[in-house]
Design a protein around this motif. Structure first.
Motif, PDB file in Angstrom:
ATOM      1  N   ILE A   5       0.976  -1.348  -0.061  1.00 23.74           N
ATOM      2  CA  ILE A   5      -0.282   0.261   0.049  1.00 23.74           C
ATOM      3  C   ILE A   5       1.359   1.248   0.067  1.00 23.74           C
ATOM      4  CG2 ILE A   5      -1.476   1.234   1.362  1.00 23.74           C
ATOM      5  CD1 ILE A   5      -2.908  -1.519   2.407  1.00 23.74           C
ATOM      6  N   SER A   8       2.098   1.772  -3.650  1.00 22.36           N
ATOM      7  CA  SER A   8       1.032   2.717  -4.861  1.00 22.36           C
ATOM      8  C   SER A   8       1.317   3.642  -3.952  1.00 22.36           C
ATOM      9  CB  SER A   8      -0.584   1.477  -4.232  1.00 22.36           C
ATOM     10  OG  SER A   8      -0.307   0.053  -4.398  1.00 22.36           O
ATOM     11  N   ILE A  77      -8.479   4.913  -2.653  1.00 16.40           N
ATOM     12  CA  ILE A  77      -8.536   3.712  -1.651  1.00 16.40           C
ATOM     13  C   ILE A  77      -9.835   4.020  -0.440  1.00 16.40           C
ATOM     14  CG2 ILE A  77      -7.431   3.452   0.679  1.00 16.40           C
ATOM     15  CD1 ILE A  77      -5.140   5.103  -0.528  1.00 16.40           C
ATOM     16  N   LYS A  97      -6.325   2.282  -9.737  1.00 20.87           N
ATOM     17  CA  LYS A  97      -6.078   1.256  -8.689  1.00 20.87           C
ATOM     18  C   LYS A  97      -7.151   2.070  -7.834  1.00 20.87           C
ATOM     19  CE  LYS A  97      -2.173  -1.274  -6.554  1.00 20.87           C
ATOM     20  NZ  LYS A  97      -0.792  -1.445  -6.909  1.00 20.87           N
ATOM     21  N   ILE A  99      -7.916   0.473  -3.737  1.00 18.57           N
ATOM     22  CA  ILE A  99      -7.130  -0.563  -2.188  1.00 18.57           C
ATOM     23  C   ILE A  99      -7.971  -0.629  -1.289  1.00 18.57           C
ATOM     24  CG2 ILE A  99      -5.254   0.314  -0.500  1.00 18.57           C
ATOM     25  CD1 ILE A  99      -2.961   1.317  -2.393  1.00 18.57           C
ATOM     26  N   GLY A 111     -11.121  -4.706  -5.060  1.00 17.73           N
ATOM     27  CA  GLY A 111      -9.974  -3.641  -5.459  1.00 17.73           C
ATOM     28  C   GLY A 111      -9.082  -4.214  -5.780  1.00 17.73           C
ATOM     29  N   ASP A 112      -7.848  -4.046  -6.216  1.00 18.15           N
ATOM     30  CA  ASP A 112      -6.461  -4.552  -6.866  1.00 18.15           C
ATOM     31  C   ASP A 112      -5.639  -5.173  -5.449  1.00 18.15           C
ATOM     32  OD1 ASP A 112      -7.209  -3.727  -9.572  1.00 18.15           O
ATOM     33  OD2 ASP A 112      -7.016  -1.946  -8.706  1.00 18.15           O
ATOM     34  N   LEU A 113      -5.687  -4.428  -4.792  1.00 17.57           N
ATOM     35  CA  LEU A 113      -4.947  -4.421  -2.935  1.00 17.57           C
ATOM     36  C   LEU A 113      -6.050  -4.654  -2.206  1.00 17.57           C
ATOM     37  CD1 LEU A 113      -1.357  -2.577  -3.258  1.00 17.57           C
ATOM     38  CD2 LEU A 113      -2.253  -5.090  -3.299  1.00 17.57           C
ATOM     39  N   TRP A 115      -6.324  -5.167   2.087  1.00 23.50           N
ATOM     40  CA  TRP A 115      -5.626  -5.546   3.300  1.00 23.50           C
ATOM     41  C   TRP A 115      -6.968  -5.249   4.887  1.00 23.50           C
ATOM     42  CZ3 TRP A 115      -3.032  -0.678   7.248  1.00 23.50           C
ATOM     43  CH2 TRP A 115      -2.920  -1.303   7.989  1.00 23.50           C
TER      44      TRP A 115
END
Length: 317
Positions: A5, A8, A77, A97, A99, A111-113, A115
């Motif tokens: 993160i 990014s 985000i 992108k 997150i 999402g692409d990432l 957490w």
């Protein structure tokens, strides 16, 4: 994942941060706290916080008006939001992108990432830990960031009373309170209520009649809210009302709005998020939300909660 993160965030010049509809202090705290932290660390980046404002949270922050074109090539985000339907401002898909940072059960990955840490007390606690990860690379924490993250942690832990409060939570709070923000003013804004709200709370307390299962049910039709001049949004201020009452295992609020009945669920033991998931909702095992569309459907939900509470009473371990 924290390192990914941070990498990014390093790569993008424009960063747009979202959170969930019907925000609470953790939604604002994590969203705007992260934004202010990025601004302090990377003064040349453009960071925006978006979504419909809740006037009751204006003491924490004000949000940005965003033209669509800002999303082109941006990092987006989303904080504190388990499922895509609840993301405030549905333009979150228009960036380059995406997150997801959240502490709710990950029933709907996006999402692409991602957490997701269900052991965290709050998403604000996670943002503090993102700062710890980036600290050696120059990430900065200041008074305003500390105020926002502390508010988010306090809000989602019920002033450190909920079982989600852990050593991690106190470690975060220990550092955050070293920054010179006005904690008294923060608490006043978070917890002081108007006289009509206090009177309404008194009526609710006087009407509590726990069911045999240990479930307490609060039905708030629109005419009752109108009588006390209480808005549906304001009912969140007494969602923990039954937490200290002996013999109550769980409680549910049904709040009537235009075309829908919002449901707030809290528990001291029975796992209630599975019931919430069956009624257009979800959340934590002990704190969830849902929605139903008639009082008959509300009664069906009460029956399901009764069973969960009875099972808990018979098998409390």
């Amino acid at each position: 994942m924290k390192e990914k993160i941070i990498n990014s965030i390093n790569q993008y010049h424009t960063i747009i941060i979202h959170r969930h509809v019907r925000p609470d202090p953790d939604a604002y705290g994590s969203q705007v706290g992260l934004a202010k932290m990025i601004e302090a660390t990377y003064p040349n980046k453009k960071v925006y916080v978006v979504g419909e404002e809740d006037p009751s949270l204006n003491y924490l922050a004000r949000l940005d008006e965003m033209p669509d074109e800002k999303y082109e090539g941006a990092l987006v985000i989303v904080c504190d939001t388990a499922n895509e339907e609840r993301i405030c401002d549905q333009r979150y898909t228009q960036g380059d992108k995406l997150i997801k940072i959240d502490h709710h059960p990950n029933r709907e990955p996006y999402g692409d990432l991602m957490w997701v840490d269900t052991e965290a007390s709050s998403t604000s606690e996670m943002i503090y830990e993102l700062y710890l990860e980036g600290k050696s690379d120059g990430w900065k924490l200041n008074k305003e960031v500390a105020r926002l993250l502390y508010a988010g942690i306090v809000g989602d832990t019920g002033r450190f009373l909920f079982p989600s409060t852990t050593e991690r939570t106190f470690n975060a709070a220990q550092e955050l309170v070293t920054y010179n923000f006005d904690r008294k003013a923060l608490y006043d804004n978070m917890y002081q209520v108007s006289l009509n709200i206090a009177k309404f709370k008194g009526e609710l307390l006087s009407s509590i009649e726990p069911r045999e299962s240990g479930l307490a049910v609060f039905k708030l039709p629109k005419d009752l809210l109108d009588r006390y001049e209480v808005s549906a949004d304001e009912t969140h201020t007494f969602v923990s009302i039954a937490g200290d009452i002996k013999g109550i295992h769980a409680w549910v609020f049904f709040v009537e709005e235009e075309g829908v009945i919002r449901v707030r669920l809290r528990s001291k033991g029975p796992v209630i998020n599975e019931v919430a998931a069956k009624f257009n909702g979800g959340g934590h095992p002990m704190a969830s939300g849902a929605k139903v569309f008639s009082w008959e459907e509300a009664d069906e939900m009460v029956k399901a909660l009764d069973q969960v509470c009875l099972n808990f009473e018979n098998n409390p371990s």
